[in-house]
Design a protein around this motif. Structure first.
Motif, PDB file in Angstrom:
ATOM      1  N   GLU A  84       0.940  -1.324   0.205  1.00 23.58           N
ATOM      2  CA  GLU A  84      -0.038  -0.054   0.054  1.00 23.58           C
ATOM      3  C   GLU A  84       0.875   1.241   0.070  1.00 23.58           C
ATOM      4  N   LYS A  85       1.868   1.297   0.937  1.00 21.44           N
ATOM      5  CA  LYS A  85       2.835   2.463   0.777  1.00 21.44           C
ATOM      6  C   LYS A  85       3.553   2.496  -0.498  1.00 21.44           C
ATOM      7  N   ALA A  86       3.902   1.625  -1.072  1.00 23.48           N
ATOM      8  CA  ALA A  86       4.453   1.419  -2.459  1.00 23.48           C
ATOM      9  C   ALA A  86       3.700   2.170  -3.621  1.00 23.48           C
ATOM     10  N   LYS A  87       2.349   1.930  -3.587  1.00 23.64           N
ATOM     11  CA  LYS A  87       1.271   2.423  -4.426  1.00 23.64           C
ATOM     12  C   LYS A  87       1.428   4.173  -4.056  1.00 23.64           C
ATOM     13  N   GLN A  88       1.284   4.385  -2.753  1.00 18.45           N
ATOM     14  CA  GLN A  88       1.128   5.783  -2.592  1.00 18.45           C
ATOM     15  C   GLN A  88       2.528   6.306  -2.836  1.00 18.45           C
ATOM     16  N   GLN A  89       3.526   5.908  -2.750  1.00 18.69           N
ATOM     17  CA  GLN A  89       4.837   6.561  -3.152  1.00 18.69           C
ATOM     18  C   GLN A  89       4.805   6.681  -4.462  1.00 18.69           C
ATOM     19  N   SER A  90       4.632   5.785  -5.341  1.00 16.39           N
ATOM     20  CA  SER A  90       4.640   5.741  -6.709  1.00 16.39           C
ATOM     21  C   SER A  90       3.931   6.826  -7.336  1.00 16.39           C
ATOM     22  N   ALA A  91       2.717   7.003  -6.738  1.00 18.69           N
ATOM     23  CA  ALA A  91       1.615   8.239  -7.113  1.00 18.69           C
ATOM     24  C   ALA A  91       2.297   9.517  -6.804  1.00 18.69           C
ATOM     25  N   GLU A  92       2.896   9.468  -5.437  1.00 18.31           N
ATOM     26  CA  GLU A  92       3.578  10.926  -5.273  1.00 18.31           C
ATOM     27  C   GLU A  92       4.744  11.113  -6.244  1.00 18.31           C
ATOM     28  N   ILE A  93       5.394   9.886  -6.595  1.00 18.32           N
ATOM     29  CA  ILE A  93       6.596  10.271  -7.534  1.00 18.32           C
ATOM     30  C   ILE A  93       6.077  10.616  -8.868  1.00 18.32           C
ATOM     31  N   ALA A  94       4.993  10.236  -9.170  1.00 19.16           N
ATOM     32  CA  ALA A  94       4.328  10.592 -10.572  1.00 19.16           C
ATOM     33  C   ALA A  94       3.851  11.955 -10.271  1.00 19.16           C
ATOM     34  N   ARG A  95       3.433  12.527  -9.503  1.00  9.72           N
ATOM     35  CA  ARG A  95       2.803  13.763  -9.120  1.00  9.72           C
ATOM     36  C   ARG A  95       4.039  14.841  -9.173  1.00  9.72           C
ATOM     37  N   LEU A  96       5.311  14.450  -8.421  1.00 13.04           N
ATOM     38  CA  LEU A  96       6.315  15.208  -8.493  1.00 13.04           C
ATOM     39  C   LEU A  96       6.944  15.426  -9.967  1.00 13.04           C
ATOM     40  N   GLU A  97       6.928  14.311 -10.571  1.00 11.94           N
ATOM     41  CA  GLU A  97       7.671  14.055 -12.067  1.00 11.94           C
ATOM     42  C   GLU A  97       6.731  15.207 -12.857  1.00 11.94           C
ATOM     43  N   LYS A  98       5.615  15.149 -12.620  1.00  9.55           N
ATOM     44  CA  LYS A  98       4.425  16.104 -13.272  1.00  9.55           C
ATOM     45  C   LYS A  98       4.855  17.448 -13.027  1.00  9.55           C
ATOM     46  N   LYS A  99       5.018  18.007 -11.903  1.00  6.87           N
ATOM     47  CA  LYS A  99       5.508  19.154 -11.308  1.00  6.87           C
ATOM     48  C   LYS A  99       6.805  19.679 -11.856  1.00  6.87           C
ATOM     49  N   ILE A 100       7.608  18.846 -11.928  1.00 13.39           N
ATOM     50  CA  ILE A 100       8.776  19.081 -12.429  1.00 13.39           C
ATOM     51  C   ILE A 100       8.821  19.459 -13.719  1.00 13.39           C
ATOM     52  N   ALA A 101       8.198  18.582 -14.746  1.00 15.71           N
ATOM     53  CA  ALA A 101       7.972  18.827 -16.122  1.00 15.71           C
ATOM     54  C   ALA A 101       7.413  20.218 -16.246  1.00 15.71           C
ATOM     55  N   GLU A 102       6.210  20.380 -15.319  1.00 12.79           N
ATOM     56  CA  GLU A 102       5.480  21.723 -15.741  1.00 12.79           C
ATOM     57  C   GLU A 102       6.470  23.028 -15.274  1.00 12.79           C
ATOM     58  N   GLY A 103       7.400  22.934 -14.346  1.00 13.61           N
ATOM     59  CA  GLY A 103       8.273  23.835 -13.849  1.00 13.61           C
ATOM     60  C   GLY A 103       9.380  24.167 -14.769  1.00 13.61           C
ATOM     61  N   ARG A 104       9.849  23.148 -15.440  1.00 14.86           N
ATOM     62  CA  ARG A 104      10.712  23.423 -16.606  1.00 14.86           C
ATOM     63  C   ARG A 104      10.043  23.983 -17.687  1.00 14.86           C
ATOM     64  N   GLU A 105       8.910  23.707 -18.024  1.00 11.31           N
ATOM     65  CA  GLU A 105       8.182  24.419 -19.211  1.00 11.31           C
ATOM     66  C   GLU A 105       8.156  26.019 -18.918  1.00 11.31           C
ATOM     67  N   LYS A 106       7.782  26.216 -17.509  1.00 15.90           N
ATOM     68  CA  LYS A 106       7.372  27.539 -17.240  1.00 15.90           C
ATOM     69  C   LYS A 106       9.014  28.131 -17.115  1.00 15.90           C
ATOM     70  N   LEU A 107       9.876  27.876 -16.648  1.00 14.82           N
ATOM     71  CA  LEU A 107      11.299  28.165 -16.581  1.00 14.82           C
ATOM     72  C   LEU A 107      11.726  28.439 -18.106  1.00 14.82           C
ATOM     73  N   ALA A 108      11.459  27.764 -18.718  1.00 13.74           N
ATOM     74  CA  ALA A 108      11.806  27.940 -20.396  1.00 13.74           C
ATOM     75  C   ALA A 108      11.101  29.148 -20.825  1.00 13.74           C
ATOM     76  N   GLU A 109       9.945  29.308 -20.564  1.00 12.00           N
ATOM     77  CA  GLU A 109       9.155  30.358 -20.920  1.00 12.00           C
ATOM     78  C   GLU A 109       9.737  31.814 -20.396  1.00 12.00           C
ATOM     79  N   LEU A 110      10.067  31.720 -19.130  1.00 12.22           N
ATOM     80  CA  LEU A 110      10.517  33.009 -18.383  1.00 12.22           C
ATOM     81  C   LEU A 110      11.741  33.328 -19.132  1.00 12.22           C
ATOM     82  N   LYS A 111      12.658  32.261 -19.395  1.00 12.18           N
ATOM     83  CA  LYS A 111      13.996  32.536 -19.963  1.00 12.18           C
ATOM     84  C   LYS A 111      13.712  33.151 -21.366  1.00 12.18           C
ATOM     85  N   ASP A 112      12.736  32.647 -22.117  1.00 13.08           N
ATOM     86  CA  ASP A 112      12.759  33.390 -23.279  1.00 13.08           C
ATOM     87  C   ASP A 112      12.214  34.628 -23.356  1.00 13.08           C
TER      88      ASP A 112
END
Length: 365
Positions: A84-112
């Motif tokens: 059960e913990k592994a499922k929750q941790q995997s979901a949290e990792i997926a959420r963080l990966e999405k945040k990281i991807a969104e953050g990189r896109e935003k940072l690229a836009e700000l640099k432009d």
């Protein structure tokens, strides 16, 4: 919960789970030696202790099997908790990966945007807006330009601040993701350890049972039924059933219907249906079918669901068994439960008092 499960022996026999001290598997028990034949010597034989009665031997086997399967049940709930913990941790990792991807896109836009501002300044000869204003001969143009400069400075400051915050967020997301990966790896190790415990205890129990003759196994099953009946009778003799008058809610009825529809399906550790179940897999899925999500393991069900006095329980409530909360069943009324007992058994109906009750919890409190 599906991966890594092992198929186990099945037999349509009623449940027996009793609290005993864990013991190592023993050897087969032999019947007492026959007495001397008429032709045997009448000289006194050396003094020996009498061999135990067969039923006493089988009672010891029953207790030993109970202890082995109880240990397997404890390890099963450890496995389920890790899963059960592994499922929750995997979901949290997926959420963080999405945040990281969104953050990189935003940072690229700000640099432009920052790059566009730098190119605009280059096209004006590299002079900052303030210098151009100082060279202006038109007072109104100077005043209008001053406002634009202030606005531009504010925008530039905001842009730099946003870039800094975005970069900091990305660094934090990366740290959080790394921490979750470490927890996930620790959870995998915990699952592997629990799986080894389960397999060891079940293998020892199966070996012990395999050493019994057919008649002994039949008698052993009878002793299991007798032990469960004694416990249930003692529970009923306390008069507790006279006080239990609660009626099932609509959700409770649905949970009972689901659980009783699984009768005859095999126990399998770590399983939550639809073909096989362990104890908490059955109860959690029964309540999921009623539209109420509850914790996966019996220990978490005991910790997080509302506690109810035994005399106040109603059909659909969960009865938690043993001091370590390692077993759970669903109360169906009239002093009975439906549960997935242990390896080698099937989902069955049993007496609510056939095992030591720790307490009662209510999913739809």
């Amino acid at each position: 919960m599906g991966t890594g499960k092992r198929g186990l022996i099945t037999a349509a026999v009623t449940v027996v789970l009793a609290v005993t001290v864990l013991a190592a598997p023993g050897t087969a028990f032999a019947a007492p030696d026959p007495g001397p034949s008429p032709s045997a010597s009448t000289s006194p034989a050396p003094s020996t202790s009498p061999a135990p009665a067969p039923n006493k031997d089988l009672e010891a086997v029953r207790k030993k099997l109970d202890s082995l399967y109880r240990a397997a049940a404890v390890a099963t709930e450890e496995y389920n908790a890790a899963e059960e913990k592994a499922k929750q941790q995997s979901a949290e990792i997926a959420r963080l990966e999405k945040k990281i991807a969104e953050g990189r896109e935003k940072l690229a836009e700000l640099k432009d945007r920052a790059g566009a501002a730098a190119r605009a300044q280059y096209r004006t000869g590299g002079l900052p807006p303030e210098a151009h204003l100082m060279l202006s001969d038109d007072p109104q143009e100077f005043l209008d330009g001053t406002r634009r400069v202030r606005q531009g400075q504010h925008a530039a400051k905001g842009l730099l601040g946003e870039m800094t915050r975005t970069q900091e967020d990305l660094e934090q997301y990366a740290k959080d993701a790394t921490a979750q990966w470490k927890k996930l790896e620790a959870g995998r190790k915990a699952k592997a350890t629990a799986q080894k415990k389960i397999e060891k205890q079940i293998a020892a129990a199966e070996k012990l049972e395999s050493e019994l003759a057919k008649q002994e196994r039949e008698r052993l099953a009878e002793l299991e039924r007798e032990a469960a009946q004694r416990a249930q009778t003692a529970w009923l003799d306390s008069g507790v059933l006279d006080e239990i008058t609660g009626k099932a809610t609509e959700q409770g009825k649905k949970a009972v219907q689901y659980a009783t529809a699984q009768l005859g399906k095999s126990y399998q550790w770590g399983a939550e249906g639809p073909r096989t179940y362990d104890c908490s897999g059955l109860t959690s899925q029964a309540w999921a079918s009623a539209g109420r999500g509850i914790p996966r393991t019996s220990q978490e069900q005991w910790k997080r669901l509302k506690h109810i006095a035994v005399q106040d329980m109603r059909p659909g409530d969960l009865i938690i068994y043993f001091d370590d909360a390692s077993h759970v069943a669903l109360y169906i009324g009239d002093g009975s439960i439906v549960h997935a007992p242990r390896p080698g058994r099937t989902v069955t109906i049993a007496g609510a008092g056939s095992m030591p009750i720790l307490g009662v919890v209510r999913p739809d409190a």
